[in-house]
Enzyme design. Structure first.
Site, PDB file in Angstrom:
ATOM      1  N   CYS A  37     -12.032   6.712  30.255  1.00  0.00           N
ATOM      2  CA  CYS A  37     -10.576   6.942  30.271  1.00  0.00           C
ATOM      3  C   CYS A  37      -9.884   6.313  31.479  1.00  0.00           C
ATOM      4  O   CYS A  37      -8.667   6.164  31.495  1.00  0.00           O
ATOM      5  CB  CYS A  37     -10.273   8.435  30.209  1.00  0.00           C
ATOM      6  SG  CYS A  37     -10.838   9.200  28.693  1.00  0.00           S
ATOM      7  N   HIS A  75      -3.016   9.934  33.392  1.00  0.00           N
ATOM      8  CA  HIS A  75      -3.840   9.866  32.183  1.00  0.00           C
ATOM      9  C   HIS A  75      -3.488  11.071  31.318  1.00  0.00           C
ATOM     10  O   HIS A  75      -3.332  12.193  31.809  1.00  0.00           O
ATOM     11  CB  HIS A  75      -5.325   9.888  32.566  1.00  0.00           C
ATOM     12  CG  HIS A  75      -6.223  10.021  31.380  1.00  0.00           C
ATOM     13  ND1 HIS A  75      -6.066   9.258  30.254  1.00  0.00           N
ATOM     14  CD2 HIS A  75      -7.289  10.823  31.144  1.00  0.00           C
ATOM     15  CE1 HIS A  75      -6.994   9.585  29.359  1.00  0.00           C
ATOM     16  NE2 HIS A  75      -7.743  10.540  29.877  1.00  0.00           N
ATOM     17  N   ASN A  96      -5.376  12.220  23.577  1.00  0.00           N
ATOM     18  CA  ASN A  96      -6.050  11.446  24.627  1.00  0.00           C
ATOM     19  C   ASN A  96      -6.525  10.121  24.039  1.00  0.00           C
ATOM     20  O   ASN A  96      -7.481  10.089  23.271  1.00  0.00           O
ATOM     21  CB  ASN A  96      -7.232  12.252  25.171  1.00  0.00           C
ATOM     22  CG  ASN A  96      -7.981  11.535  26.294  1.00  0.00           C
ATOM     23  OD1 ASN A  96      -7.745  10.346  26.537  1.00  0.00           O
ATOM     24  ND2 ASN A  96      -8.877  12.243  26.949  1.00  0.00           N
TER      25      ASN A  96
END
Ligand code: COA
Length: 329
Positions: free
Chosen positions: A120, A256, A286
């Site tokens: 990520c 994020h 996500n």
């Protein structure tokens, strides 16, 4: 590792772009096939829906659409690029890289092209690398974060399948004497890899002792949550200290987008009101390496992030990896 541009040349974000697949999966849709509810997902994560790549739609397809928009915004063509760098952990193939596939489709043949796998944190890592290309003399660098994470989700595991979505974002970096990426701070700790991982590969392969091992994400959610909050706190602190700037000088936080509660914890630490934090997790879920550039593009195109403003990007992901990028947009 920390790097700072010192009075020479900055990597300025000349254009941004993003792309989300058409298909939307709502929390109610998920509740049709896994034991969960819209209420549970919204309360624990802030997520309302996520986008899912169509059958046959690959990470490089998503990256291509985002890249076209970023190139257009920067006013350049694919053939002008000196490097294509893609943050991804869900490449179309083991090789060639997504960056090579993308480079070819953009007509950027001959320039450097490679992927960065930092899960990520992939976009923030790739931005750190792209910035160094600019400082080394490159004129146009394309940095992309693109993922089809839903391809490795176990749709029967309610603890993970509600979290992820597909998408891509991209930026074009160009040299500038005055403004751009001020610093990146990149970190990793491979010591707890089993808290968030996909134990399938080439040389390690399956873990035969792992029942139902396959291409799927395994995660210890509450452990990941705690580490994410702690490491993001520390990298944000490190970045501010490095520049000797007060948290009140920041115009925007673009975090994020993993979980709204993690985002709120970082914002609280920065004493930042949520209206100066870009949030897309409610609509995107996500999207791993796609999340930060997707949020940046949305913020730029909606007119919230303006030229000259001080913007902090941060990310956390499997590895563990984490990092920040401070930019004068
Ligand atoms: N729907 C309903 N119940 C669920 C559920 C779901 N989708 N997922 C888990 N539960 C249940 C669990 O089974 C557990 O039930 P139990 O108490 O009967 O055992 C209960 O909810 C609490 O589970 P827990 O894992 O402690 O919840 P949580 O508050 O930690 O929230 C996450 C779970 C995954 C949302 C949260 O830990 C998280 O977001 N972690 C970070 C994950 C992440 O960001 N990963 C990517 C990093 S880049």
């Amino acid at each position: 590792m920390a790097t700072q541009t010192e009075g020479r040349v900055y990597a300025r974000i000349a254009g941004t772009g993003s792309y989300l697949p058409e298909k939307v999966l709502t929390n109610d849709d998920l509740a049709q096939f896994v034991e969960t509810s819209d209420e549970w997902i919204r309360e624990r994560t802030g997520i309302r829906q996520r986008h899912i790549a169509a059958d046959g739609q690959t990470t490089s397809d998503l990256a291509y659409e985002a890249a076209l928009r970023a190139l257009e915004a920067a006013g350049i063509e694919g053939r002008d690029l000196d490097a294509v760098i893609v943050g991804t952990t869900t490449p179309d193939l083991v090789f060639p890289s997504v960056a090579c596939l993308l480079q070819h489709r953009l007509g950027a043949n001959g320039c450097a092209a490679f992927d960065v796998n930092a899960a990520c944190s992939g976009f923030v890592y790739a931005l750190g690398v792209g910035e160094k290309f600019i400082r080394g003399g490159a004129k146009n660098v394309l940095v992309v974060g693109a993922e089809t994470l839903t391809r490795m989700v176990d749709w029967s595991d309610r603890a993970t399948c509600v979290l992820f979505g597909d998408g891509a974002g991209a930026v074009v970096l160009r040299p500038d004497a005055e403004t751009g990426v001020l610093s990146t701070h990149l970190h990793a700790d491979g010591g707890h890899k089993e808290l968030l991982w996909n134990p399938v590969g080439v040389s390690a392969g399956f873990r035969p002792e792992e029942k139902n091992a396959g291409v799927r994400i395994l995660m210890s959610g509450s452990d990941v949550f705690k580490v994410a909050v702690k490491t993001l706190d520390s990298v944000v602190e490190e970045t501010l200290e490095h520049h000797g700037i007060d948290r009140r000088e920041l115009d925007w936080l673009i975090p994020h987008q993993a979980n709204l509660r993690i985002i709120q914890a970082t914002a609280k630490r920065l004493e930042m009101p949520m209206d100066r934090v870009i949030v897309t997790v409610d609509r995107h879920g996500n999207t791993s390496a796609g999340s930060v550039p997707l949020a940046l593009d949305e913020a730029v195109r909606s007119g919230r992030v303006q030229r000259g403003q001080l913007v902090l990007l941060e990310a956390f992901g499997g590895g563990f990896t984490w990092g920040s990028a401070l930019l004068r947009y």
